[in-house]
Design a protein around this motif. Structure first.
Motif, mmCIF file in Angstrom:
data_model
loop_
_atom_site.group_PDB
_atom_site.id
_atom_site.type_symbol
_atom_site.label_atom_id
_atom_site.label_comp_id
_atom_site.label_asym_id
_atom_site.label_seq_id
_atom_site.Cartn_x
_atom_site.Cartn_y
_atom_site.Cartn_z
ATOM 1 N N UNK A 81 0.841 -1.130 -0.021
ATOM 2 C CA UNK A 81 -0.087 0.136 -0.004
ATOM 3 C C UNK A 81 0.796 1.361 0.004
ATOM 4 N N UNK A 82 1.796 1.119 0.790
ATOM 5 C CA UNK A 82 2.736 2.418 0.908
ATOM 6 C C UNK A 82 4.056 2.580 -0.458
ATOM 7 N N UNK A 83 4.458 1.414 -0.965
ATOM 8 C CA UNK A 83 5.215 1.372 -1.824
ATOM 9 C C UNK A 83 5.102 1.024 -3.143
ATOM 10 N N UNK A 84 3.550 0.473 -3.272
ATOM 11 C CA UNK A 84 3.206 -0.035 -4.368
ATOM 12 C C UNK A 84 3.662 -1.277 -4.994
ATOM 13 N N UNK A 85 3.430 -1.643 -6.103
ATOM 14 C CA UNK A 85 3.980 -3.033 -6.382
ATOM 15 C C UNK A 85 5.302 -3.303 -6.471
ATOM 16 N N UNK A 86 6.280 -2.252 -6.331
ATOM 17 C CA UNK A 86 7.882 -2.433 -6.281
ATOM 18 C C UNK A 86 7.896 -3.075 -5.090
ATOM 19 N N UNK A 87 7.194 -3.351 -4.132
ATOM 20 C CA UNK A 87 7.510 -4.075 -2.947
ATOM 21 C C UNK A 87 7.455 -5.602 -3.171
ATOM 22 N N UNK A 88 6.956 -5.865 -4.273
ATOM 23 C CA UNK A 88 6.786 -7.347 -4.718
ATOM 24 C C UNK A 88 7.828 -7.624 -5.937
ATOM 25 N N UNK A 89 8.769 -6.844 -6.031
ATOM 26 C CA UNK A 89 9.673 -7.177 -7.019
ATOM 27 C C UNK A 89 10.357 -8.556 -7.207
ATOM 28 N N UNK A 90 10.712 -8.904 -5.942
ATOM 29 C CA UNK A 90 11.416 -10.131 -5.498
ATOM 30 C C UNK A 90 10.299 -11.435 -4.971
ATOM 31 N N UNK A 91 9.207 -10.950 -5.007
ATOM 32 C CA UNK A 91 8.451 -12.000 -4.311
ATOM 33 C C UNK A 91 7.702 -12.907 -5.516
ATOM 34 N N UNK A 92 7.628 -14.406 -5.150
ATOM 35 C CA UNK A 92 7.146 -15.262 -6.219
ATOM 36 C C UNK A 92 5.642 -15.040 -6.483
ATOM 37 N N UNK A 93 5.293 -15.216 -7.542
ATOM 38 C CA UNK A 93 3.738 -15.059 -8.014
ATOM 39 C C UNK A 93 3.241 -16.409 -8.445
ATOM 40 N N UNK A 94 1.778 -16.113 -8.535
ATOM 41 C CA UNK A 94 1.210 -17.496 -8.879
ATOM 42 C C UNK A 94 0.147 -16.792 -9.962
ATOM 43 N N UNK A 95 0.064 -17.693 -11.104
ATOM 44 C CA UNK A 95 -0.596 -17.128 -12.089
ATOM 45 C C UNK A 95 -1.109 -18.412 -13.017
ATOM 46 N N UNK A 96 -1.642 -18.135 -14.368
ATOM 47 C CA UNK A 96 -2.228 -19.162 -15.183
ATOM 48 C C UNK A 96 -1.067 -19.510 -16.393
ATOM 49 N N UNK A 97 -1.499 -20.366 -17.171
ATOM 50 C CA UNK A 97 -0.699 -20.589 -18.165
ATOM 51 C C UNK A 97 -0.342 -19.275 -18.962
ATOM 52 N N UNK A 98 0.885 -19.218 -19.792
ATOM 53 C CA UNK A 98 1.494 -17.877 -20.530
ATOM 54 C C UNK A 98 0.230 -17.195 -21.431
ATOM 55 N N UNK A 99 -0.620 -18.189 -22.019
ATOM 56 C CA UNK A 99 -1.449 -17.824 -23.031
ATOM 57 C C UNK A 99 -2.854 -17.266 -22.442
ATOM 58 N N UNK A 100 -3.132 -17.465 -21.302
ATOM 59 C CA UNK A 100 -4.253 -16.849 -20.545
ATOM 60 C C UNK A 100 -4.301 -15.544 -20.341
ATOM 61 N N UNK A 101 -5.569 -14.949 -20.209
ATOM 62 C CA UNK A 101 -5.559 -13.366 -19.991
ATOM 63 C C UNK A 101 -5.263 -13.101 -18.607
ATOM 64 N N UNK A 119 -2.765 -14.557 -16.808
ATOM 65 C CA UNK A 119 -1.106 -14.329 -17.035
ATOM 66 C C UNK A 119 -0.618 -12.999 -17.801
ATOM 67 N N UNK A 120 -1.504 -12.734 -18.818
ATOM 68 C CA UNK A 120 -1.223 -11.437 -19.644
ATOM 69 C C UNK A 120 -1.364 -10.287 -18.920
ATOM 70 N N UNK A 121 -2.496 -10.290 -17.862
ATOM 71 C CA UNK A 121 -2.688 -9.278 -17.137
ATOM 72 C C UNK A 121 -1.674 -8.716 -16.002
ATOM 73 N N UNK A 122 -1.065 -9.911 -15.629
ATOM 74 C CA UNK A 122 0.095 -9.932 -14.652
ATOM 75 C C UNK A 122 1.353 -9.234 -15.451
#
Length: 309
Positions: A184-204, A206-209
């Motif tokens: 909330x304070x630093x924005x998404x830069x705070x998640x630069x080194x964090x692991x992410x969970x998403x869908x297959x590369x061709x999915x919407x 995954x593209x949104x991320x």
């Protein structure tokens, strides 16, 4: 007299581009498709398509006939609707398709309400992604489609179809609670080194991320790829990473993982039917009921309520 089934095969060919693809869609052999199309050419006395390698290209005559085939389908829908309107009770059979989260959020409540109020109306539900639903709708395999479109997607053209937006479903960020204040304070830069969970590369999603990372100036470190937003939510609940999902897919028990105050876009959810079916009382009843279900989930502006389940 032209045969409607042959006209529909030509329409399939215009969309899919190969006889093999048409055969797969209609669950018949390629030779049967070719034979039916040759009969159609004999009936109209014109060459309707030419082969170009593995694909085919419609001739000017073929293009004209396909447009008439689409118009005929609209007339068939209108005729069926007119007949249905002469009946005292709304009855018949309706096939409805929807993407994963729409089944529980819309199709389930629809079946429950109409099953109690209009038991004579039989509704069949099929799960399918948005492109598949729109194709099935155009080809008469289903009657109503629930579709979703992310904000950055232009989506398939809806020519010949009528769409009603039911609600706006915002995308939300799910993260381990200790990260919320930093995000909330630093924005998404705070998640630069964090692991992410998403869908297959061709999915919407995954593209949104990927787009979200580009806007924030970093590349998300995708560690886990699963099928379906509900599965992304369940993995996020274990604390192993962050995920970007539609609010509608987040179970009530996991709403505490949503990072408030972070705008990450959204999607629209719409109900679609063929234009010619507008006068069908059964279609109108299904659409009206879907609107009622949506209205109960929104805050009056069309946006999904944060506390919706």
């Amino acid at each position: 007299m032209l045969n409607l089934r042959r006209l529909l095969l030509l329409r399939d060919l215009a969309e899919l581009g190969t006889v093999t693809a048409v055969a797969e869609r209609r669950s018949i052999t390629s030779s049967a498709v070719s034979a039916q199309l040759r009969v159609l050419e004999d009936e109209v006395g014109a060459v309707l398509f030419r082969r170009e390698g593995r694909n085919v290209r419609l001739t000017a005559s073929g293009e004209v006939l396909v447009e008439h085939a689409r118009a005929i389908m609209r007339d068939v829908d209108a005729a069926l609707g007119a007949v249905a309107a002469t009946q005292e009770r709304t009855a018949g059979r309706i096939a409805l398709s929807g993407f994963e989260t729409s089944i529980a959020s819309f199709a389930g409540p629809l079946l429950q309400r109409l099953g109690q109020d209009r038991p004579e109306l039989q509704i069949r539900v099929v799960q399918a992604d948005t492109p598949t639903s729109l194709r099935a709708l155009r080809h008469g395999d289903i009657d109503v489609a629930l579709i979703s479109r992310l904000d950055f997607h232009a989506g398939d053209p809806l020519s010949g179809l009528h769409a009603e937006e039911l609600l706006r479903d915002p995308l939300v960020l799910l993260a381990p609670r200790p990260l919320h204040r930093h995000l909330r304070t630093l924005g998404l830069r705070a998640a630069t080194e964090e692991p992410w969970i998403t869908g297959r590369p061709e999915t919407g999603l995954a593209e949104a991320l990927v787009r979200l990372g580009e806007q924030a100036g970093f590349t998300p470190q995708v560690t886990h790829r699963v099928i379906g937003a509900p599965n992304m939510c369940q993995l996020a609940a274990t604390g192993i990473g962050l995920t970007l999902v539609p609010l509608l897919s987040v179970p009530a028990a996991l709403r505490g993982l949503i990072v408030d105050g972070v705008d990450v876009g959204g999607r629209s959810i719409s109900a679609v039917h063929r234009e010619g079916a507008a006068g069908n009382p059964a279609i109108a009843l299904v659409m009206r009921t879907l609107r009622e279900v949506a209205e109960e989930r929104t805050d009056g502006t069309g946006d999904l309520l944060h506390a919706a389940s």
